[in-house]
Motif scaffolding. Structure first.
Motif, PDB file in Angstrom:
ATOM      1  N   VAL A  74     -10.664  -2.557   0.099  1.00 17.25           N
ATOM      2  CA  VAL A  74      -9.854  -1.851  -0.902  1.00 17.25           C
ATOM      3  C   VAL A  74     -10.699  -1.510  -2.120  1.00 17.25           C
ATOM      4  CG1 VAL A  74      -7.859  -2.037  -2.434  1.00 17.25           C
ATOM      5  CG2 VAL A  74      -7.723  -2.937  -0.111  1.00 17.25           C
ATOM      6  N   ALA A  92       0.832  -1.211   0.000  1.00 17.51           N
ATOM      7  CA  ALA A  92       0.000   0.000   0.000  1.00 17.51           C
ATOM      8  C   ALA A  92       0.868   1.263   0.000  1.00 17.51           C
ATOM      9  CB  ALA A  92      -0.934  -0.008   1.207  1.00 17.51           C
ATOM     10  N   PHE A 103      -5.422   1.306   2.846  1.00 18.83           N
ATOM     11  CA  PHE A 103      -5.328   1.705   1.446  1.00 18.83           C
ATOM     12  C   PHE A 103      -5.457   3.220   1.313  1.00 18.83           C
ATOM     13  CE2 PHE A 103      -7.752   2.705  -2.475  1.00 18.83           C
ATOM     14  CZ  PHE A 103      -6.822   2.310  -3.430  1.00 18.83           C
TER      15      PHE A 103
END
Length: 479
Positions: free
Chosen positions: A417, A40, A293
């Motif tokens: 996500v 990420a 994220f």
């Protein structure tokens, strides 16, 4: 043996300390959690290197999580059939090899293929490692073993953001994958030398139809979330994905409820202490899964921070999660599982919503503090759910329970996500902007907070005495 010969009672070999076994199995969780956080943090650099949009590069995360989720239902059967220790060793090796391939990827397609292989390894690695422990511990040891299992694993996300940022800035984003190679090799040696094997058995044939239905349902669900309203594919394909996901999910559930030995045993949800961590935990994890994220993207794309600066700030969440583990037992003993799961979900949701208010004018100390508290709350919620989930599951159902619960743990991370990425793109489109801006990140955090908040009322279905005996040390596991 003659009549005069004394009878000899076989002595079982002494097992290693459960805490030592938990710490060794946690090497697998360390790799998995380290991988998620470093990827990420490195995502913007990966997108520049591979010539892809940062929001589209989210598929590098979701492809791994989808593969992980699709193959998890098979993990319990494979462990029973071939032996949990042997499967665990092969899984670590597969994950390590795939990590090296990710570091050598020359394009998005190669990256996705390597991440899918990594997901296959992870699908066997984490639930089978957990199974190795659950079949060796008593009910009153569950909280202690869970803590030892997760504390070393939390070092991964603790180190992940700053380490990922430093490796990306100083070497390359490829180094964030290569770091798994030595960890995986050390983990394999420790497992081989110390963890005692569980005997293989001859389980019933795998539920091929159920595996196909659940895999197709999960894949269509992720396809729908990744494409609906985002213009990546024609609208009719995205809408068809939604319809297919609904039909296949209903079909898969009906099949599994009627089959004696299903791919996912939904009948286990009749156990309240197993049902709530699965259902409420799934919703909570979608919201919580969006934040790792969103935070690096907010800091790098919204604030203009470097990967290293972003990592040093965002690791506060992992620091909070690590710090909570020694305090979890006190909190659960003082307030009980039910109260913790209800009210801590609300507090965690408020922390996620507050992240949506981050702006460049905020002092970094204030941002760090919010993320630290958020990590504390999420860690307590996960510890409570993970401990409670197996408290009342009979021994003979542990393989099925680990498969179902691991699926319920991993799918929401991919959904988180996908949901966050979709909200960002929809917000950008509605505002008529060409690129993502801070108001878009605010929308993403608010949606994530709303999802996490729903977990509180869902946890109210727990009996008030749920988990009694786990933190106080009484009782024995049901046989």
């Amino acid at each position: 043996m003659t009549a005069e010969s004394p009878s000899i009672t076989p002595v079982e070999p002494k097992l290693p300390d459960p805490r030592l076994m938990a710490a060794i199995v946690a090497s697998a969780l360390f790799m998995q959690n380290l991988d998620g956080t470093v990827v990420a943090t490195a995502l913007p650099a990966m997108s520049r290197s591979l010539g892809e949009d940062p929001l589209v590069m989210g598929v590098a995360i979701t492809s791994y999580l989808v593969a992980l989720t699709v193959f998890i239902p098979l993990s319990g059967w494979v462990a029973d059939r071939f032996g949990a220790k042997q499967v665990f060793l092969v899984a670590i090796g597969t994950f390590t090899l795939a990590s090296a391939l990710c570091g050598m990827a020359g394009g998005l397609a190669e990256m996705v293929a390597a991440r899918v292989l990594q997901g296959l390894g992870g699908a066997m690695m984490v639930p089978v490692g957990r199974l190795l422990l659950l079949r060796r511990v008593r009910r009153e040891e569950l909280l202690s073993v869970t803590t030892w299992l997760t504390m070393p694993a939390l070092i991964g996300p603790l180190l992940g953001p700053p380490l990922g940022g430093l490796l990306t800035d100083l070497i390359s984003w490829r180094a964030v994958f290569w770091i798994n190679v030595p960890v995986g090799m050390i983990g394999m040696v420790l497992v081989w030398r110390i963890i005692p094997p569980l005997p293989a058995s001859l389980p019933p044939p795998p539920d091929i139809r159920g595996l196909a239905l659940t895999g197709a349902a999960l894949a269509c669900t992720m396809f729908a979330f990744e494409t609906l309203g985002r213009g990546l594919v024609p609208a009719h394909l995205a809408e068809g994905g939604v319809l297919a996901a609904i039909v296949l999910t209903v079909w898969a559930i009906r099949h599994c409820l009627k089959t004696p030995h299903p791919a996912l045993d939904f009948r286990l949800l009749a156990i309240p202490s197993f049902r709530v961590p699965n259902i409420a935990g799934t919703v909570f994890r979608v919201g919580a899964g969006a934040t790792p994220f969103l935070i690096p993207l907010t800091l790098q794309l919204g604030f203009g921070a470097s990967a290293a600066e972003s990592g040093l700030i965002s690791f506060a969440s992992a620091l909070g999660a690590f710090a909570m583990k020694p305090m979890a037992k006190f909190a659960l003993r003082r307030f009980g599982f039910r109260n913790v799961l209800i009210w801590n979900a609300v507090l965690a949701a408020l922390c996620i919503a507050l992240c949506g208010a981050f702006r460049p004018g905020w002092p970094m100390a204030a941002i760090f503090t919010v993320l630290l508290i958020s990590g504390l709350c999420r860690s307590l919620q996960f510890t409570a759910m993970n401990t409670l989930a197996y408290a009342d599951v009979p021994q003979e159902k542990l393989s099925a329970a680990t498969s179902l619960y691991s699926t319920a743990q991993q799918l929401p991370q991919a959904l988180g996500v996908a949901v966050a990425s979709a909200v960002l793109q929809i917000s950008v489109a509605l505002a008529g902007r060409e690129g993502v801006a801070l108001p878009d990140f605010t929308a993403g955090f608010l949606v994530a907070a709303a999802l996490a908040m729903v977990a509180g009322p869902l946890a109210a279905g727990l009996p008030r005495d749920a988990g009694e005996g786990i933190v106080s040390g009484g009782g024995a596991r049901k046989r």
